[in-house]
Design a protein around this motif. Structure first.
Motif, short mmCIF file in Angstrom:
data_model
loop_
_atom_site.label_atom_id
_atom_site.label_comp_id
_atom_site.label_asym_id
_atom_site.label_seq_id
_atom_site.Cartn_x
_atom_site.Cartn_y
_atom_site.Cartn_z
N CYS A 13 0.83 -1.21 0.00
CA CYS A 13 0.00 0.00 0.00
C CYS A 13 0.86 1.25 0.00
CB CYS A 13 -0.92 0.00 1.21
SG CYS A 13 -2.24 -1.24 1.14
N GLN A 14 1.91 1.25 0.79
CA GLN A 14 2.80 2.40 0.86
C GLN A 14 3.48 2.64 -0.48
OE1 GLN A 14 1.75 4.19 3.31
NE2 GLN A 14 3.74 4.55 4.30
N TYR A 15 3.86 1.57 -1.14
CA TYR A 15 4.50 1.71 -2.45
C TYR A 15 3.56 2.40 -3.44
CZ TYR A 15 6.31 0.51 -7.03
OH TYR A 15 6.75 0.58 -8.33
N ILE A 16 2.30 1.94 -3.46
CA ILE A 16 1.34 2.53 -4.41
C ILE A 16 1.07 3.99 -4.06
CG2 ILE A 16 -1.04 2.39 -5.23
CD1 ILE A 16 -0.83 -0.65 -4.89
N ARG A 17 0.91 4.29 -2.76
CA ARG A 17 0.71 5.70 -2.37
C ARG A 17 1.86 6.57 -2.85
NH1 ARG A 17 -0.58 3.28 3.06
NH2 ARG A 17 -2.84 3.03 3.07
N GLN A 18 3.05 6.08 -2.67
CA GLN A 18 4.22 6.86 -3.07
C GLN A 18 4.23 7.11 -4.57
OE1 GLN A 18 7.92 5.06 -1.97
NE2 GLN A 18 9.12 6.87 -2.41
N MET A 19 3.80 6.10 -5.35
CA MET A 19 3.85 6.22 -6.81
C MET A 19 2.75 7.08 -7.39
SD MET A 19 6.57 4.66 -7.41
CE MET A 19 6.55 4.76 -9.18
#
Length: 988
Positions: A188-194
């Protein structure tokens, strides 16, 4: 304030994240007394931990009244902070509902460009009531950003107005992101960052020019075909041309990351465009498909069904890549599991974990939500023996299915909601914004490579014409198409944008279009000169090297040295080595001892013969794979190919993996409870390499009916349509044993009805070359083996043949549990082979002229007939022969057996009903086999016609069985007719 109030009462009640937030962020404004807050200790967690991580309960609780008496402004401060926190979470969870996704602006999204309004407040359906307590004055207030958002970039604090603006930009423009259902925090954090990081979606000029170039080719290809061939069916991509730059970008990025093989499955819409502009297939070949030329092999297929394989250099990475598009029939999603199976197989032989070989699926919106095989395929994505380590799914969302509006074709909010079951991130994107789409592609490739899981990209676009180019959509969607007819295409919109940004000039854009149209015209003229279509040029993979090393007119011996057979037999009859300390089930110990006793008597049962077939092929270096529901143990408890440790969970032992040092790999694995998806998967798996024995076993043969599409569209006709030989084996338990209508019949008649062999084929096939030729010309092989030896040989023959054909095997059920199915070990040894017909070897052969009745049958009914004949002492008067291979039909052996008993009437006995089983198939073939003789009457003995394949009542079954045995073996019963061409059945 509910969360805060709960925290005041008991810090453990709100979870570790809220507790940390209140302490480290909100209470930071308190005085030094806050340093006396009780400490807590968290347990170490990994990215798969659940939010409910336990932690040590504090020694004391804070009183709300105490804090508020000392700090009266605290409640308002907490209320504002909590509202902002909930605001951020609401955008992350529901922002996609307000994204401007629809190019047509006819849905709930895409109508209001509210972000430009200065007094903007978030839409109610995103934030709901989380903005309670926030005033106009609060918009200019600065708020601390929580750790789970990246909208601040390097900034840790933002004003509320800026927070809302950035959230709108991240979640409510042309991209709608669904990901908060993913249970792993890291993902989830990866997608938020992207998607949240400021400026992350911006592209450089070179990338924008590349998008324009590919979009130009996609649009102009469709225009050229429409101009040259008119409104002939081609299922063009008009309205969804952004797929071309998107697919190209996925291949570019994946190639740079090391992927060199792309296996693609798609239905017909846009297929020709993908072949031309992604695979770089010569346009001449594509344009020639619109001519009236015939194929040079078989029936061929329509142009938008054909597969292809192309090797080329990827211009972006500079590396050679292999692009494979599998052939697909008009059953839109049938190719989905086949792609996954093919990818898994390619990865297996390349020893790849998904770093070099990947799959891409292109779906339609109505099919993705409507066809159950999509769910079945997605469900395989994380199963150990079926995963292909991540697929990128594109959905060409035309917002319509043929003539059906989405409101009447699905119950879900999005057509992609089925993807949520596997926790795949879903990126909805406006098809008229190629740059937003390219960013989604970049994220999808990185996510897939990083986590080896599926990603779904939903391209919300439209269909400029009808379902096909000759269809008028105005009948059913008049308002939609009034809007479409006025809408400029994506190329015009994007060209205008780049011209305004000074990335290209209008002249440069025009030259791109003109140059491509010139190439199309040149290739079109060359296509006119072609005289015949070569179906071979449309193969998705060639097995030329396999065919070059084979004698097409000879099948090598399938027998195996006795020493090797004994070695395999000992391995599969012994418990695991003692040093493994592997505890097996007590009943399995008895079974293994029984197997060893059989082996010592130089005898084998069905399971032992199967193990010897598998084992001998493995020792020869072949790969063997068997899957299906409960195949490890076997539905009827006969196989037990995988031992399970009785005290250690998930620890197993497979004897067939321990036969020799350099043996082939053996996979015997239980599948998910489905047939359509698994049969498709195993078919795809078998396509990669001809030297692999791939088998699917039905729990009961009846259950194959849910995979009938794969049988009809691929197994039965694939060779004629696509010049694609297939070697998949279907094991279908079959037999009338009183088990009811859904556990009796594998529907033999369906397979036989689809056989390509001619019932008028000459009957004088006596030499091996003619027999092999007959096998080579049929579309598949159908056998009903009744002995372990024949089962052994037919499996080995599947690999030894100089060609590949699907093999349909009807196998026993209850017979597996008794002592009936036995073969001598010598029948598997060198010099032996598969017997197409098993002749009677009893007393009847000593004086064949005295035999009054010659019975031909197939399958388990032989054992009933044999037993009853023995009881009635009719061995000298009735001969029984078994047809073990029905297709290709053994004309020569049937004729020879009939000539052997010149005075006997010839009967066909089957346990199935007259409108089922083999009767309709064998009748004209017997006529051909017995032509030019006086023996041209074939008597039918069996159950009468019925709509259900079997009765569900044991009493009725027993009555039918007794009548069948009586009429087949009672020589006084009037079973024959003096009139040629009249046939008797049991109810006459």
């Amino acid at each position: 304030m509910t969360v805060y109030n709960n925290w005041i009462k008991d810090r453990c009640s709100v979870g570790i994240q809220w507790d940390s937030y209140f302490q480290q962020t909100l209470l930071r404004s308190l005085h030094d007394e806050t340093s006396n807050l009780p400490k807590y200790r968290t347990h170490s967690t990994d990215c798969h931990s659940t939010p409910e991580t336990e932690y040590e309960k504090p020694e004391c609780s804070w009183s709300k009244e105490v804090i508020m008496s000392k700090y009266p402004e605290m409640e308002k401060l907490l209320s504002s902070h909590l509202s902002v926190v909930n605001l951020i979470r609401s955008y992350q969870m529901r922002g996609h509902l307000e994204a401007k996704l629809d190019p047509l602006k006819i849905g709930d999204s895409g109508i209001t460009d509210a972000i430009e309004k200065p007094d903007y407040m978030p839409p109610a359906r995103i934030v709901r009531n989380v903005m309670e307590g926030i005033t106009e004055q609060d918009k200019s207030c600065i708020f601390q950003l929580p750790y789970y958002t990246f909208i601040g970039g390097a900034e840790k604090e933002l004003s509320l107005k800026e927070i809302i603006y950035r959230l709108e930009k991240a979640y409510c423009q042309h991209i709608g992101v669904e990901y908060t259902f993913i249970r792993t925090v890291e993902k989830c954090q990866y997608i938020r960052q992207m998607f949240e990081t400021p400026g992350i979606t911006e592209l450089n000029e070179d990338t924008k020019k590349k998008i324009l170039y590919r979009l130009t080719k996609g649009v102009m290809f469709e225009k050229f075909i429409l101009k040259t061939i008119g409104r002939e069916k081609k299922f063009g991509l008009e309205g969804g041309e952004s797929l071309i730059p998107a697919l190209g970008q996925v291949i570019d990025m994946a190639s740079c990351a090391g992927v060199n093989t792309f296996i693609i499955g798609m239905a017909h819409r846009g297929r020709l465009n993908v072949l031309a502009n992604i695979c770089k297939r010569p346009l001449q070949n594509i344009f020639s498909q619109f001519s009236k030329l015939e194929f040079d092999f078989g029936s061929g297929d329509v142009k938008y069904h054909l597969g292809s394989q192309v090797k080329r250099i990827n211009a972006y990475s500079g590396k050679e890549i292999d692009i494979i598009i599998l052939p697909n029939p008009s059953h839109l999603e049938t190719v989905s599991p086949i792609v996954i199976g093919r990818t898994r197989s390619e990865q297996f032989f390349a020893h790849d974990e998904g770093d070099k070989i990947m799959s891409i699926m292109i779906h339609g919106d109505a099919a993705f939500s409507g066809q159950g095989v999509v769910y079945e395929t997605l469900n395989l994505s994380k199963l150990p023996n079926y995963t292909c380590r991540g697929t990128i799914h594109f959905v060409i969302n035309n917002q319509i299915g043929f003539t059906t509006d989405p409101r009447f074709s699905r119950s879900s909010t999005y057509c992609t909601d089925v993807g949520r079951i596997i926790k795949a991130p879903i990126f909805h994107v406006n098809g008229d914004d190629p740059e937003a789409l390219i960013h989604c592609c970049n994220v999808a490739v990185e996510y897939r490579n990083k986590y080896k899981t599926d990603v779904i990209i939903d391209i919300v676009c439209y269909r400029r014409y009808g379902h096909n180019e000759v269809d008028d959509p105005g009948f059913t969607q008049p308002l939609m198409y009034k809007r479409i007819n006025k809408l400029p295409n994506t190329l015009k919109l994007y060209t205008k944008k780049l011209v305004e940004e000074n990335v290209v000039t209008s002249q440069e854009a025009k030259e791109m279009s003109d140059d491509f149209m010139k190439v199309c015209e040149e290739q079109f003229q060359l296509a006119k000169k072609e005289k015949q279509h070569s179906i071979r040029t449309w193969l998705d993979k060639s097995w030329d090297s396999f065919f070059e090393n084979q004698d097409p007119n000879k099948i090598p011996c399938t027998g195996v040295k006795e020493g090797i057979l004994k070695h395999i037999g000992v391995k599969v009859s012994s418990p695991p080595p003692k040093q493994l300390d592997f505890e097996i089930h007590t009943q399995l110990e008895k079974l293994l001892q029984h197997r060893m006793d059989l082996l010592n008597k130089m005898s084998v049962d069905w399971a032992m013969a199967e193990a010897m077939a598998f084992g001998s092929l493995l020792i020869e270096g072949n790969h063997v794979r068997l899957s299906g529901e409960d195949v490890e143990r076997g539905t009827f408890g006969h196989r037990h190919a995988v031992y399970h440790h009785q005290s250690v969970d998930k620890e197993t032992y497979m004897p067939l993996k321990h036969l020799s040092e350099n043996q082939g790999d053996c996979t015997i694995c239980n599948s998910s409870l489905c047939e359509y998806g698994i049969v498709g998967f195993e078919l795809g798996y078998s396509m990669t390499n001809p030297n692999v024995l791939v088998m699917w076993e039905a729990q009961f043969g009846d259950f194959l009916n849910t995979a009938q599409t794969v049988v009809d569209c691929y197994l039965s006709s694939g060779e004629d349509k696509w010049h694609r030989q297939m070697g998949l084996v279907l094991l279908l338990p079959h037999g009338m044993e009183g088990a009811g209508p859904e556990h009796s019949s594998a529907r033999m008649e369906r397979f036989l009805q689809m056989c390509k062999d001619d019932p008028d084929y000459p009957s004088c096939l006596t030499d091996e070359e003619s027999v092999v030729k007959q096998m080579r010309e049929v579309n598949w092989i159908i056998a009903n083996p009744t002995t372990p030896a024949n089962y052994f040989h037919v499996l080995r023959r599947q690999i030894k043949m100089p060609f590949r054909k699907p093999l349909i095997l009807f196998t026993p059920k209850i017979l597996l549990r008794g002592n009936t199915l036995r073969s001598a070990l010598c029948d598997l040894a060198e010099g032996t082979g598969f017997q197409r017909v098993l002749f009677d070897l009893g007393p009847a052969t000593k004086n064949p002229k005295q035999v009054k009745r010659l019975i031909f049958c197939s399958g388990r009914v032989f054992y009933d007939l044999y037993k009853e004949r023995e009881m009635k002492k009719l061995q000298t008067h009735i001969a029984i022969s078994r047809i073990e291979e029905l297709c290709p039909f053994p004309f020569d052996l049937v004729r020879a057996e009939a000539d052997r008993y010149p005075n006997a009437e010839i009967c066909w006995v089957q346990e199935e009903h007259k409108n089922s089983g083999a009767w309709s198939y064998i009748l004209p073939r017997f006529s051909t086999a017995l032509q030019d003789t006086k023996r041209d009457v074939l008597v039918y003995v069996g159950r009468p016609p019925a709509s259900a394949p079997a009765t569900g009542k044991v009493a009725t079954h027993t009555k039918e069985w007794k009548q069948l045995m009586h009429e087949a073996l009672d020589l006084g019963f009037p079973t024959s007719s003096s009139t040629v061409g009249r046939f008797w059945h049991c109810n006459n």
